[in-house]
Design an enzyme around this catalytic site. Structure first.
Site, PDB file in Angstrom:
ATOM      1  N   LYS A 113      -0.656  -7.071  -8.263  1.00 34.97           N
ATOM      2  CA  LYS A 113      -0.399  -7.264  -6.833  1.00 34.97           C
ATOM      3  C   LYS A 113      -0.024  -8.710  -6.515  1.00 34.97           C
ATOM      4  CE  LYS A 113      -2.951  -3.404  -4.818  1.00 34.97           C
ATOM      5  NZ  LYS A 113      -4.090  -2.992  -3.981  1.00 34.97           N
ATOM      6  N   LYS A 195       3.683   7.120 -13.466  1.00 36.53           N
ATOM      7  CA  LYS A 195       2.824   7.866 -12.552  1.00 36.53           C
ATOM      8  C   LYS A 195       3.473   7.969 -11.165  1.00 36.53           C
ATOM      9  CE  LYS A 195      -1.667   7.622 -10.438  1.00 36.53           C
ATOM     10  NZ  LYS A 195      -2.805   6.819 -10.069  1.00 36.53           N
ATOM     11  N   LYS A 198       2.296   6.233  -4.338  1.00 31.43           N
ATOM     12  CA  LYS A 198       2.605   6.273  -2.909  1.00 31.43           C
ATOM     13  C   LYS A 198       3.446   5.077  -2.496  1.00 31.43           C
ATOM     14  CE  LYS A 198      -2.109   4.764  -1.722  1.00 31.43           C
ATOM     15  NZ  LYS A 198      -3.321   5.068  -1.002  1.00 31.43           N
TER      16      LYS A 198
END
Ligand code: TRP
Length: 331
Positions: A113, A195, A198
């Site tokens: 992040k 994967k 979202k």
């Protein structure tokens, strides 16, 4: 014997995908009877990356309505919003004093992040795992059902629990991750080696729980498949295998049976069948979520009762912690 305590949470950032549904929420529902469950909307975690306040508020309520629409029963578990229970922040502060800067800066998600939000590497982002440990440890949690990407965070919660217990005496239950299999491996429709996420930049990569029927069917139609033509689950067919996984998870059938069903048929048939199956399965959930969102009074009541339930349990742990660390609490 007391039921085991389960804790899990989802951040109200971004829309949930069918991967979140299969991998998290659907399992939470199945665990309500057997365990003492605490399910939260992690709004305090969400603000570690920049959020539009009005959107955060809307998404929080949407997520609560979604939990309920999926079958989370507020009578059976504590369903609440993290920021409504002040002990999360309070325990996080104490845990901060036994968490090391070195170990936090090495966390995979923090590094990841920090790269993606290089303009906003704030203290909260680095502290994220400590707040998550506080979430878990406040309720003397035994099991934390999460996707594989959250395993490292649960391990930090374990480490902090053990460290605190060693330093101050037995205080916390040491939690274990429960890595959910089904749905944990639902992959992107555009890159089936990745994967489903979202926050994927390609809107066709993920199917969201809020997508309408046409969108769902279209996204599956456009899904990337593999060379060859046989509908078969195998390592060299990641695209087809992923579609089969989704199909079977929603239909509740075994891969073998699905392969038999599509024997002699092509990828196009599979894509259409998956799309329609998913759309059919989500329609009643979406309808119920919409109905609930039009009843804000009911949602507030559910959240108030959930926060009170959580608060009672959290207060017990926190006062024990305050006593152990030597905070004066009166005579
Ligand atoms: N970090 C989790 C996620 O992004 C959400 C979360 C917050 C959580 N607190 C938690 C999950 C406690 C399990 C337990 O998926």
């Amino acid at each position: 014997m007391d039921k085991k305590v389960i804790y899990s949470a989802v951040q109200p950032s971004g829309n949930l995908t069918i991967g979140n549904y299969l991998g998290a929420i659907r399992n939470w529902v199945s665990m309500q009877d057997e365990y003492d469950c605490f399910y939260a909307v992690a709004d305090m975690h969400a603000i570690t990356v920049r959020q539009e306040p009005s959107e955060l508020r809307r998404r929080t309520l949407e997520l609560v309505a979604l939990y309920l629409a999926c079958g989370i029963d507020p009578e059976k578990c504590a369903l609440y919003v993290q920021s409504h229970v002040p002990q999360h922040a309070e325990l996080a502060w104490v845990l901060n004093t036994i968490a090391y800067v070195g170990e936090m800066s090495r966390m995979t998600q923090f590094k990841d992040k920090s790269q993606r939000h290089a303009e906003n590497i704030n203290m909260g982002l680095m502290d994220y795992p400590v707040l998550m440990a506080a979430d878990i440890l406040l309720y003397q949690t035994q099991l934390v059902p999460v996707g594989a990407d959250q395993k490292q965070h649960v391990e930090i919660a374990r480490d902090l629990a053990i460290r605190f217990n060693n330093r101050y005496g037995e205080t916390f239950t040491v939690p274990e991750p429960l890595i959910l299999k089904s749905g944990a491996k639902i992959c992107s429709l555009q890159d089936p080696t990745k994967k489903m996420s979202k926050s994927d930049e390609n809107p066709n990569a993920s199917v969201f729980l809020t997508d309408d029927r046409d969108t769902i069917v279209r996204k599956f139609k456009r899904a990337v498949t593999d060379s060859g033509s046989e509908v078969k689950f195998s390592e060299d067919k990641p695209g087809v295998s992923n579609l089969l996984s989704v199909y079977c998870a929603f239909r509740g059938i075994a891969i073998r049976d699905a392969e038999r069903e599509f024997c002699g048929k092509g990828y196009g048939d599979l894509k259409l069948a998956v799309g329609e199956t998913v759309a059919d399965a989500l329609a009643p959930v979406q309808e119920e979520q919409k109905r609930l969102l039009s009843d804000k009074k009911y949602l507030s009541e559910v959240l108030k009762a959930g926060a009170e339930k959580a608060y009672r349990a959290a207060r017990r742990t926190l006062s024990k912690v305050y006593r152990k660390v030597g905070f004066y609490q009166g005579e």
